[in-house]
Motif scaffolding. Structure first.
Motif, PDB file in Angstrom:
ATOM      1  N   GLY A 250       0.693  -1.311   0.141  1.00 26.96           N
ATOM      2  CA  GLY A 250       0.103  -0.045   0.130  1.00 26.96           C
ATOM      3  C   GLY A 250       0.748   1.286   0.253  1.00 26.96           C
ATOM      4  N   ALA A 251       2.123   1.372   0.570  1.00 26.55           N
ATOM      5  CA  ALA A 251       2.943   2.242   0.519  1.00 26.55           C
ATOM      6  C   ALA A 251       3.740   2.442  -0.618  1.00 26.55           C
ATOM      7  CB  ALA A 251       3.862   2.213   2.014  1.00 26.55           C
ATOM      8  N   GLY A 252       3.690   1.400  -1.365  1.00 27.33           N
ATOM      9  CA  GLY A 252       4.598   1.488  -2.594  1.00 27.33           C
ATOM     10  C   GLY A 252       6.184   0.932  -2.214  1.00 27.33           C
ATOM     11  N   LEU A 253       6.132   0.186  -1.214  1.00 23.49           N
ATOM     12  CA  LEU A 253       7.631  -0.313  -0.880  1.00 23.49           C
ATOM     13  C   LEU A 253       7.942  -1.462  -0.927  1.00 23.49           C
ATOM     14  CD1 LEU A 253       7.680   1.843   2.505  1.00 23.49           C
ATOM     15  CD2 LEU A 253       8.739   2.573   0.439  1.00 23.49           C
ATOM     16  N   GLU A 254       7.071  -2.458  -1.335  1.00 18.00           N
ATOM     17  CA  GLU A 254       7.473  -3.778  -1.608  1.00 18.00           C
ATOM     18  C   GLU A 254       8.569  -4.227  -2.233  1.00 18.00           C
ATOM     19  OE1 GLU A 254       5.064  -7.817  -2.764  1.00 18.00           O
ATOM     20  OE2 GLU A 254       4.688  -6.257  -3.834  1.00 18.00           O
ATOM     21  N   ARG A 255       9.045  -3.498  -3.582  1.00 17.99           N
ATOM     22  CA  ARG A 255      10.167  -3.879  -4.018  1.00 17.99           C
ATOM     23  C   ARG A 255      11.526  -3.297  -3.496  1.00 17.99           C
ATOM     24  NH1 ARG A 255       9.382  -6.553  -9.082  1.00 17.99           N
ATOM     25  NH2 ARG A 255      10.898  -5.706  -9.926  1.00 17.99           N
ATOM     26  N   ASP A 256      11.166  -2.252  -2.631  1.00 20.91           N
ATOM     27  CA  ASP A 256      12.427  -1.573  -1.850  1.00 20.91           C
ATOM     28  C   ASP A 256      12.688  -2.239  -0.507  1.00 20.91           C
ATOM     29  OD1 ASP A 256      12.450   0.428  -3.998  1.00 20.91           O
ATOM     30  OD2 ASP A 256      10.818   1.343  -2.842  1.00 20.91           O
TER      31      ASP A 256
END
Length: 442
Positions: A250-256
């Motif tokens: 949801g925060a757009g952080l999965e790949r980071d």
């Protein structure tokens, strides 16, 4: 740590405002989840037929799963000391037993933790169980590099027990503990931290008390598992991991974000050590040390299963490498696993040393296991010293059932010499030299 909707929107906007190049080169966020007394065989991806862990299974199937990963001790305090410092716990003074409520010692301030090693580039938080000292100067966890803390000072079966939350001024707010809510509280605090820290690299260490006794699943999970209350709390833990992953997406952080999942030692009274013999606290046998290790980093780590031998002392040097942080200027026993995870490289270790309190109990090489200590009733039997060391080919006999000492004289000579060298090197560092007491031949 509780965030308003305005705080969350501001954090997301700050992340979006970063230049694309800056986002591309920023070090990974790191989440280290450490279960308490979870056995090697208690997850679906490690073969459990009774406990459903779909969220952890997905992380394992999409990332790296290690089959021969060891805790640095067979009980909790020394294992956590080894994990946080990258050093065998006998170097830190915490190799003997666990810290009890009446104790006043703890992790020395001179030790460099993962949280400190990642500074100043990372925001850091510990959410969960600490158990490395609950009296000054070793407490609270913020003195060891964590910016924030939400959790309990020691195991959830110790009394008195309170839940603490750090305030902005470094003081702690104290709340009563409701055992059935602990897993949710730990993960809620961690998710709040992720959202607050989205604009910069962060290190979140999540150390839930599950499945340590007492086993008190939340209402939604009670009675659900085929593995009794133990299975209930493990399935609740898995669901909390699912909520965490959803928050990252949801925060757009999965790949980071690199997510690591492991346990502090093998199972205690319940749970499965998989094919291994022994349990938590069980001298030189694998069941007390062998634990799961899952590493998930979408887009960076490719799916693989590796039997490279490794230990939780390897996490500090590995995470420093991945974060681009310098290693602490101390003697490290851990090694960098990034090649194992990224390329399927061989283990960086020729051997791992297994300690029982302040005694060297066993050695593990990629093929062989040398057991020099075991328990018999109340005796801590020094098998090597009385002329009965055990040798197992754990690649074929993971249960350590067939002693090959007499059939492998060259291997025995090599590992006996290594065992003596490890004993002579490390045991003098111990603070509590307990003499061996040999049982009678009867």
């Amino acid at each position: 740590m509780s965030l308003s909707r305005r705080d969350m929107i501001a954090a997301g906007a700050a992340l979006a405002a970063l230049p694309a190049a800056a986002r591309a080169v920023r070090p990974p966020n790191i989440i280290l989840i450490v279960a308490d007394d979870l056995g090697w065989g208690d997850l679906g991806c490690y073969g459990s037929p009774f406990i459903r862990t779909p969220h952890l299974d997905r992380l394992a199937n999409a990332g790296v799963r290690m089959t021969d990963f060891y805790a640095s001790a067979n009980v909790c305090t020394p294992s956590r000391a080894g994990m946080l410092t990258g050093r065998y716990p006998i170097r830190t003074g915490l190799a003997h037993e666990v810290i009890t409520v009446k104790d006043r010692h703890g992790l020395p301030l001179s030790e460099v933790t993962i949280a400190e090693a990642l500074k100043p580039g990372y925001a850091t938080m510990l959410a969960g169980k600490w158990h490395l000292g609950h009296a000054a100067p070793h407490w609270p966890p913020m003195v060891h590099g964590f910016d924030a803390f939400a959790g309990i000072p020691y195991s959830n079966d110790m009394r008195p027990l309170s839940f603490f939350r750090s305030r902005a001024d470094g003081t702690l707010a104290e709340e009563p503990v409701v055992q059935e809510r602990l897993t949710d509280q730990f993960f809620d605090a961690g998710i709040d931290f992720i959202r607050a820290s989205a604009a910069r690299p962060f290190f979140l260490m999540l150390t839930p008390s599950a499945p340590h006794i007492p086993l008190r699943p939340g209402k939604a999970f009670a009675g659900r598992s085929d593995a009794g209350s133990y299975g209930d709390v493990v399935e609740e833990l898995d669901a909390a991991v699912g909520r965490l992953v959803a928050a990252l997406k949801g925060a757009g952080l999965e790949r980071d974000t690199l997510i690591l999942f492991t346990s502090d030692n093998g199972p205690w009274f319940e749970g499965s050590a998989g094919p291994a013999q022994g349990r938590k606290g069980g001298a030189g046998w694998d069941g007390g040390y062998l634990v799961p290790l899952i590493a998930s980093w979408p887009g960076t780590l490719r799916p693989r299963v590796t039997d490279a031998i490794a230990m939780n002392i390897d996490l500090l040097p590995t995470l420093c490498t991945l974060a681009g942080a310098p290693l602490p200027p101390v003697t490290l026993d851990g090694r960098d696993l990034s090649g194992v995870w990224r390329r399927g490289a061989a283990s960086p270790h020729e051997q791992l040393i297994l300690f029982n309190n302040e005694r060297v109990a066993a050695l593990r090489t990629p093929r062989w296991k040398f057991v020099g200590r075991s328990y018999y009733r109340s005796y801590n039997v020094p098998l090597a010293a009385i002329g009965y060391p055990l040798l197992f080919d754990v690649t074929r006999d993971p249960g350590e059932t067939i002693n090959l000492a007499a059939r492998q004289p060259e291997v025995m000579a090599d590992l006996s010499a290594r065992f003596i060298a490890a004993r002579d090197s490390f045991e003098p560092l111990g603070l509590r030299q307990v003499p061996d007491f040999l049982p009678s031949a009867s």
